[in-house]
Design a protein around this motif. Sequence first.
Motif, short mmCIF file in Angstrom:
data_model
loop_
_atom_site.label_atom_id
_atom_site.label_comp_id
_atom_site.label_asym_id
_atom_site.label_seq_id
_atom_site.Cartn_x
_atom_site.Cartn_y
_atom_site.Cartn_z
N GLU A 1 17.89 -0.42 -0.87
CA GLU A 1 17.08 -1.83 -0.48
C GLU A 1 15.69 -1.71 -0.55
O GLU A 1 15.10 -1.06 0.39
N LEU A 2 15.12 -2.31 -1.27
CA LEU A 2 13.41 -2.24 -1.75
C LEU A 2 12.89 -2.63 -0.36
O LEU A 2 13.19 -3.90 -0.02
N ASP B 1 11.81 0.95 -8.12
CA ASP B 1 11.15 -0.37 -8.17
C ASP B 1 11.82 -1.59 -8.03
O ASP B 1 11.43 -2.80 -8.29
N ARG B 2 13.20 -1.39 -7.69
CA ARG B 2 13.86 -2.38 -7.17
C ARG B 2 15.02 -1.91 -6.55
O ARG B 2 15.28 -0.76 -6.33
N SER B 3 15.74 -3.05 -5.89
CA SER B 3 16.94 -2.63 -5.29
C SER B 3 18.10 -2.27 -5.98
O SER B 3 18.25 -2.82 -7.17
N GLY B 4 19.15 -1.47 -5.73
CA GLY B 4 20.37 -1.22 -6.45
C GLY B 4 20.82 0.07 -6.16
O GLY B 4 20.67 0.82 -5.19
N VAL B 5 22.14 0.64 -6.91
CA VAL B 5 22.63 1.78 -6.56
C VAL B 5 22.25 2.79 -7.73
O VAL B 5 22.26 2.66 -8.71
N PHE C 1 0.79 -1.20 -0.09
CA PHE C 1 0.01 0.08 0.16
C PHE C 1 0.81 1.31 -0.04
O PHE C 1 0.73 2.10 0.82
N VAL C 2 1.60 1.31 -0.74
CA VAL C 2 2.79 2.39 -1.22
C VAL C 2 2.21 3.52 -1.88
O VAL C 2 1.40 3.47 -2.87
N GLU C 3 1.61 4.85 -1.19
CA GLU C 3 1.32 5.91 -2.00
C GLU C 3 2.14 6.41 -2.95
O GLU C 3 3.26 7.01 -2.65
N GLU C 4 1.68 6.47 -4.16
CA GLU C 4 2.53 6.97 -5.47
C GLU C 4 2.08 8.28 -6.03
O GLU C 4 3.10 9.12 -6.32
N ARG C 5 0.91 8.71 -5.79
CA ARG C 5 0.51 9.97 -6.32
C ARG C 5 -0.97 10.56 -5.39
O ARG C 5 -1.87 9.72 -5.16
N LEU C 6 -0.97 11.66 -5.17
CA LEU C 6 -1.91 12.54 -4.61
C LEU C 6 -2.54 13.65 -5.25
O LEU C 6 -1.67 14.46 -5.54
N ASP C 7 -3.67 13.90 -5.72
CA ASP C 7 -4.19 14.64 -6.50
C ASP C 7 -5.22 15.64 -5.95
O ASP C 7 -6.03 14.82 -5.18
N ASN D 1 6.95 3.33 2.10
CA ASN D 1 7.44 4.90 1.71
C ASN D 1 8.67 5.19 1.83
O ASN D 1 9.30 6.22 1.39
N ARG D 2 9.58 4.28 2.45
CA ARG D 2 10.84 4.45 2.48
C ARG D 2 11.56 3.94 1.20
O ARG D 2 12.87 4.27 0.97
N ASP D 3 10.88 3.79 0.22
CA ASP D 3 11.50 3.54 -1.10
C ASP D 3 11.41 4.68 -2.00
O ASP D 3 11.78 4.97 -3.29
N TYR D 4 10.87 5.96 -1.55
CA TYR D 4 10.87 7.32 -2.31
C TYR D 4 12.15 7.59 -2.51
O TYR D 4 13.06 7.79 -1.60
N LEU D 5 12.28 8.09 -3.79
CA LEU D 5 13.47 8.61 -3.94
C LEU D 5 13.73 10.26 -4.23
O LEU D 5 14.44 10.78 -3.77
N GLY D 6 12.70 10.44 -4.56
CA GLY D 6 12.24 12.00 -4.78
C GLY D 6 10.70 12.39 -4.64
O GLY D 6 9.82 11.60 -4.95
#
Length: 382
Positions: free
Chosen positions: A344-345, A310-314, A211-217, A349-354
């Motif tokens: 690390e995926l 969308d995945r783990s990585g550098v 249940f990751v929030e990706e967009r709020l309009d 919400n900790r997966d947000y990059l920006g």
Amino acid sequence: MRLYLVTLKSTDSVTSGFLPAAAALGWDVTILTDRPEDYPGQDCLRTDVLDVRALVDTVARHHPPDVIFSNSDHAQAETALAAAYFGLPGKDWRACLSTKNKALTRRALAAAGVETVRSVRLAPGDPLPPWPGPVVVKPREGVASEDVILARDPGEFQRAVAAVRDRRPGQTLVAEEYLEGPLYTLETLGDGRDLRVLGGYRTTLGPLPYFVEERLDWAPELPGREHVLAALAALGVGLGACHTEYVLTDAGPRIIEVNYRVIGDNCDFLLADLLGVPLFEWILRVHAGEPAPVPPPGTGHGAAVSLVADRSGVIVAGPPEQAGESGGLRLWHHALRAVGDRVELTRTNRDYLGLLRVIAADQAAVDDAVDKFRKEQPWLLS
């Protein structure tokens, strides 16, 4: 005016919202925190902010307080009790407990006749009840969509609970019926007498079972608004900002959760810009005993978009911090990570990059700006 700001980890809402607002009001600020190193250059007192006795003791041996306030999910009840000790305006500590504890939220709403959602509290070691249909497993007092999982059958239910218990030993969980339908938020501000509706958002989630929030309009119309206000009244929400998430199910509106603080993830800044008001100053002022202003209607259209890994990585490339305006379009990007960071995926919400915010005259212009930004300035992971 002396403000004691109770906080844990540093957030944009505090550092870019409430601290500048207090400075604009001319207030003296002392930060009460267990992490003073997160607030360089600020007047900080190291305190166990989750212990009301420590809060009261720390304030009592410092300057006399005029306002004691927190925007932290975890310290609302303690802050409310500390404010009450010094005879200052504050939230009802019972409302703080009832909103933070998802099992108590369900209990209070059912007892008041507002709504009934099937929900079971799962203490450590409790056996799982039979549950044939879709069920959502979540920490009783969780945040940021962490360990919130949809289970579609008994086997998935058992595995989901086992996985969350493994990551959170000793913590109580909640299992709730899956509420399907459009997801909205209602943003309010109260002064203990009047509760003002500031506006709300339509929420887009990432793929289930998470249940990751990706967009709020920005949502000019908020179906189910009166139901939400009845729920807040039943919970005792009155003073300060409140961020409520709810679903329009086939059976009517149903509360997902009530967060007794201002909305986060830069949606608070978007809300302030859409309304054209000093939102953070308004919130601080009601905690000083002032009446809540009547908000103007929001103008234009806006969206807050979470740019999610969308995945783990550098991280090998990413857009910089930026803010600009052109032809009536306003756009901001706030980078949460940097090139070279290892991601690390977590499916939270900790997966947000920006975080991207856009305001324009119409929805099509907002959508076009978001699509263009994603295409021309992507976050790239190797």
